[in-house]
Design an enzyme around this catalytic site. Sequence first.
Site, short mmCIF file in Angstrom:
data_model
loop_
_atom_site.label_atom_id
_atom_site.label_comp_id
_atom_site.label_asym_id
_atom_site.label_seq_id
_atom_site.Cartn_x
_atom_site.Cartn_y
_atom_site.Cartn_z
NE ARG A 1 -3.02 3.78 -11.45
CZ ARG A 1 -2.75 5.03 -11.13
NH1 ARG A 1 -2.21 5.86 -12.01
NH2 ARG A 1 -2.97 5.47 -9.91
N GLY B 1 3.66 -3.59 -4.14
CA GLY B 1 3.54 -3.74 -5.58
C GLY B 1 3.88 -2.45 -6.28
N GLY C 1 0.76 -1.24 0.00
CA GLY C 1 0.00 0.00 0.00
C GLY C 1 0.79 1.28 0.00
CE1 TYR D 1 -2.68 -3.05 -8.90
CE2 TYR D 1 -1.23 -1.28 -8.21
CZ TYR D 1 -1.87 -2.48 -7.95
OH TYR D 1 -1.68 -3.12 -6.75
CE1 TYR E 1 -9.26 2.43 -9.21
CE2 TYR E 1 -7.33 2.31 -10.61
CZ TYR E 1 -8.28 1.69 -9.83
OH TYR E 1 -8.25 0.32 -9.67
CB CYS F 1 -15.87 5.24 -29.91
SG CYS F 1 -15.24 5.36 -31.58
CD GLU F 2 -16.69 4.25 -23.60
OE1 GLU F 2 -17.18 5.10 -22.83
OE2 GLU F 2 -17.12 3.09 -23.69
#
Length: 421
Positions: free
Chosen positions: A314, A277, A239, A375, A318, A346-347
């Site tokens: 990401r 990580g 973390g 990630y 997020y 297409c977003e």
Amino acid sequence: MDHFLYRNGTLHAEDVPLTEIAAAVGTPFYCYSSATLTRHFKLFQEALGDLPNLVCFAIKSLSNVAVLKLLGDLGAGMDVVSGGEYLRAKAAGVPGERIVFSGVGKTRAEMRLALEGGIRQFNVESEPELRALSEIATELGVTAPIALRVNPDVDARTHEKIATGKSENKFGIPIARAVEVYAEAAALPGIEVVGIDVHIGSQLTELEPFELAFTKVAELTETLRAAGHDIRRLDLGGGLGIPYERSNDAPPLPIEYGAMIRRVLGHLDCEIEIEPGRLISGNAGVLVAGVVYVKSGEGRDFLILDAAMNDLVRPSMYGAHHDIVPVVEPEAGVEKHPFDIVGPVCETGDTFARARVMPPLKAGDLVAFRSAGAYGAVMASEYNSRPLIPEVLVDGDRFAVIRARPSFDEMLGRDTIPEWL
């Protein structure tokens, strides 16, 4: 610190120009630095000092087998959360006694896989999981070493989607019920209690939440030992965050994290397991993309890249920030301009940054997303039928493709048309 620096006007990965890799593999691609991965892993070993310990890399952050072998050869354990990650660790040559199996939804098939292949411990997250593990271990005639993951109800002060240690989160057993669940574990066949597990979230930028959680773990250790349990390992999860924005204050260093662990838990004479990580892999990787178009819009300009949200999700998922820099260093004093930096999917959500101030760029220029090693590739998809992009590992002045870009024929070949069509 990382090993992505400008030399002679070009951004390098260690001693390799990123332009050279782009010419060889095309864009977009992920590039990882062996030197950075090695340095960051060793920082955790040094931080824990003379405490008995095992630093287990959290495979969910970066799961390429070549990276796992590099870290495994340095002595890393592996923290896995699926049968697939377990098999990746084994494929990298990491022995079962250095693999910890975490995760809230382990299946019976995954339990069997790990028990048959060798496992250091299961971090058990619920009574139903505990009972299932007991049944599988008994069927196989083996003993499953376990730590119960306790939920300490501590606010990690991180993004709500990566906080895992509050009472409303799905993870772990409420710490108030830990004594009774440990008693059940000790009475079940095929189960050996070896420790306690806790993990409160990801991308933490201060030590206080860790200390609050670890203090509760210390108290629980004393209570469980008094009840007759042989608590000899404390798995503290991972973390610790990284500085995604170079201008921001840096999160605590591993050495500070280690000092806090020794102060809070050092008197318990337990082996310490940690599962970093992001801090090992995050700054060890960049995503390199090419500019497809520079587009003028109504009141804003766009840099349209050949990388998209399917390659690096990401920012879309997020609202995460990544520094984005030109691969060819701009001239000093050049006038900069705000751009929305977007991909071709297409977003509208396929947006990496809004009003990001950048030097002048044109079609064909390269940019690098910093701190993209964690990630990034692991969360990629083939949305819009876009192939997964290559992963490249650099070691000094050499590089190798450690995952190739699939061809469209390979992508289409995975689909099957039923005989009635």
